[in-house]
Design a protein around this motif. Structure first.
Motif, PDB file in Angstrom:
ATOM      1  N   ASN A 135       3.657   5.766  -5.720  1.00 16.80           N
ATOM      2  CA  ASN A 135       3.766   5.550  -7.165  1.00 16.80           C
ATOM      3  C   ASN A 135       4.963   4.680  -7.562  1.00 16.80           C
ATOM      4  O   ASN A 135       5.498   4.823  -8.659  1.00 16.80           O
ATOM      5  CB  ASN A 135       3.803   6.875  -7.926  1.00 16.80           C
ATOM      6  CG  ASN A 135       2.505   7.614  -7.811  1.00 16.80           C
ATOM      7  OD1 ASN A 135       1.438   7.015  -7.859  1.00 16.80           O
ATOM      8  ND2 ASN A 135       2.580   8.923  -7.634  1.00 16.80           N
ATOM      9  N   GLN A 159       0.824  -1.213   0.000  1.00 14.19           N
ATOM     10  CA  GLN A 159       0.000   0.000   0.000  1.00 14.19           C
ATOM     11  C   GLN A 159       0.857   1.260   0.000  1.00 14.19           C
ATOM     12  O   GLN A 159       0.543   2.240  -0.657  1.00 14.19           O
ATOM     13  CB  GLN A 159      -0.967  -0.006   1.193  1.00 14.19           C
ATOM     14  CG  GLN A 159      -2.078  -1.035   1.067  1.00 14.19           C
ATOM     15  CD  GLN A 159      -2.886  -0.893  -0.214  1.00 14.19           C
ATOM     16  OE1 GLN A 159      -3.215   0.196  -0.659  1.00 14.19           O
ATOM     17  NE2 GLN A 159      -3.194  -2.032  -0.836  1.00 14.19           N
ATOM     18  N   SER A 174       2.028   0.371 -10.040  1.00 10.53           N
ATOM     19  CA  SER A 174       0.808   0.917 -10.632  1.00 10.53           C
ATOM     20  C   SER A 174      -0.460   0.301 -10.059  1.00 10.53           C
ATOM     21  O   SER A 174      -1.533   0.886 -10.165  1.00 10.53           O
ATOM     22  CB  SER A 174       0.825   0.730 -12.153  1.00 10.53           C
ATOM     23  OG  SER A 174       0.906  -0.637 -12.478  1.00 10.53           O
ATOM     24  N   LYS A 175      -0.350  -0.872  -9.482  1.00 14.37           N
ATOM     25  CA  LYS A 175      -1.512  -1.494  -8.838  1.00 14.37           C
ATOM     26  C   LYS A 175      -1.049  -2.523  -7.822  1.00 14.37           C
ATOM     27  O   LYS A 175       0.074  -3.017  -7.891  1.00 14.37           O
ATOM     28  CB  LYS A 175      -2.466  -2.123  -9.844  1.00 14.37           C
ATOM     29  CG  LYS A 175      -1.892  -3.295 -10.609  1.00 14.37           C
ATOM     30  CD  LYS A 175      -2.912  -3.978 -11.508  1.00 14.37           C
ATOM     31  CE  LYS A 175      -3.266  -3.109 -12.670  1.00 14.37           C
ATOM     32  NZ  LYS A 175      -4.165  -3.754 -13.635  1.00 14.37           N
ATOM     33  N   VAL A 176      -1.944  -2.831  -6.896  1.00 11.08           N
ATOM     34  CA  VAL A 176      -1.693  -3.843  -5.860  1.00 11.08           C
ATOM     35  C   VAL A 176      -2.787  -4.893  -5.989  1.00 11.08           C
ATOM     36  O   VAL A 176      -3.961  -4.553  -6.098  1.00 11.08           O
ATOM     37  CB  VAL A 176      -1.708  -3.208  -4.447  1.00 11.08           C
ATOM     38  CG1 VAL A 176      -1.619  -4.276  -3.372  1.00 11.08           C
ATOM     39  CG2 VAL A 176      -0.583  -2.201  -4.300  1.00 11.08           C
ATOM     40  N   VAL A 177      -2.381  -6.147  -6.035  1.00 11.20           N
ATOM     41  CA  VAL A 177      -3.336  -7.246  -6.147  1.00 11.20           C
ATOM     42  C   VAL A 177      -3.012  -8.294  -5.089  1.00 11.20           C
ATOM     43  O   VAL A 177      -1.873  -8.370  -4.619  1.00 11.20           O
ATOM     44  CB  VAL A 177      -3.304  -7.884  -7.561  1.00 11.20           C
ATOM     45  CG1 VAL A 177      -3.694  -6.875  -8.619  1.00 11.20           C
ATOM     46  CG2 VAL A 177      -1.954  -8.480  -7.861  1.00 11.20           C
ATOM     47  N   LEU A 194       2.233   1.728  -3.441  1.00  6.36           N
ATOM     48  CA  LEU A 194       1.204   2.255  -4.325  1.00  6.36           C
ATOM     49  C   LEU A 194       1.023   3.756  -4.118  1.00  6.36           C
ATOM     50  O   LEU A 194       0.987   4.523  -5.085  1.00  6.36           O
ATOM     51  CB  LEU A 194      -0.122   1.521  -4.097  1.00  6.36           C
ATOM     52  CG  LEU A 194      -1.288   1.929  -4.991  1.00  6.36           C
ATOM     53  CD1 LEU A 194      -0.982   1.615  -6.447  1.00  6.36           C
ATOM     54  CD2 LEU A 194      -2.558   1.216  -4.543  1.00  6.36           C
ATOM     55  N   SER A 195       0.961   4.178  -2.871  1.00  3.75           N
ATOM     56  CA  SER A 195       0.764   5.611  -2.601  1.00  3.75           C
ATOM     57  C   SER A 195       1.972   6.441  -3.015  1.00  3.75           C
ATOM     58  O   SER A 195       1.839   7.625  -3.308  1.00  3.75           O
ATOM     59  CB  SER A 195       0.438   5.845  -1.122  1.00  3.75           C
ATOM     60  OG  SER A 195       1.560   5.590  -0.312  1.00  3.75           O
ATOM     61  N   VAL A 247      -2.520 -11.460 -13.073  1.00  2.00           N
ATOM     62  CA  VAL A 247      -2.599 -10.030 -13.387  1.00  2.00           C
ATOM     63  C   VAL A 247      -1.369  -9.591 -14.184  1.00  2.00           C
ATOM     64  O   VAL A 247      -1.484  -8.834 -15.158  1.00  2.00           O
ATOM     65  CB  VAL A 247      -2.768  -9.193 -12.095  1.00  2.00           C
ATOM     66  CG1 VAL A 247      -2.636  -7.707 -12.375  1.00  2.00           C
ATOM     67  CG2 VAL A 247      -4.109  -9.497 -11.436  1.00  2.00           C
TER      68      VAL A 247
END
Length: 123
Positions: free
Chosen positions: A35, A29, A38-41, A32-33, A49
């Protein structure tokens, strides 16, 4: 002499300094914040993904991808006016290639191989 500003600004340099100087791990997280990703899964979906992202990228024109990567890496860390100048220069450099009009036409009418449209590639 002033220091050049980069795309990340002061916040990016501060975060990078913290990572380098502390050596502490960064959770998903926070990455992600900041940058960094680009995404967290969820971990169990990571491979699926990643493969879907790879398929999406690979269905695009390889020459266009190479040009985009070159532009991105060339503008990182430059002030905005220099970034725009570099991007413009690359655009002008490509204008002399005879294959550009056909590639643009097939992109805009969505008939280029692999794009969504007549030739969609299943993901």
């Amino acid at each position: 002499m002033s220091r050049p500003t980069n795309c990340c600004g002061r916040r990016g340099r501060t975060f990078a300094s913290e990572m380098l100087l502390t050596g502490e791990p960064v959770d998903a997280q926070r990455a992600l914040s900041a940058n960094l990703v680009s995404k967290v899964v969820p971990h169990g979906q990571l491979l699926d993904v990643a493969e879907a992202m790879m398929a999406t990228i690979l269905r695009n024109d390889q020459t266009a991808l190479e040009s985009a990567k070159e532009t991105i890496f060339d503008v990182i860390g430059r002030p905005l006016d220099e970034q725009l100048a570099v991007e413009t220069w690359y655009g002008y450099a490509l204008m002399g290639n005879e294959w550009i009009p056909d590639r643009l036409r097939s992109f805009y009418d969505k008939s280029d191989k692999g794009r969504a449209g007549k030739n969609a590639t299943s993901l």
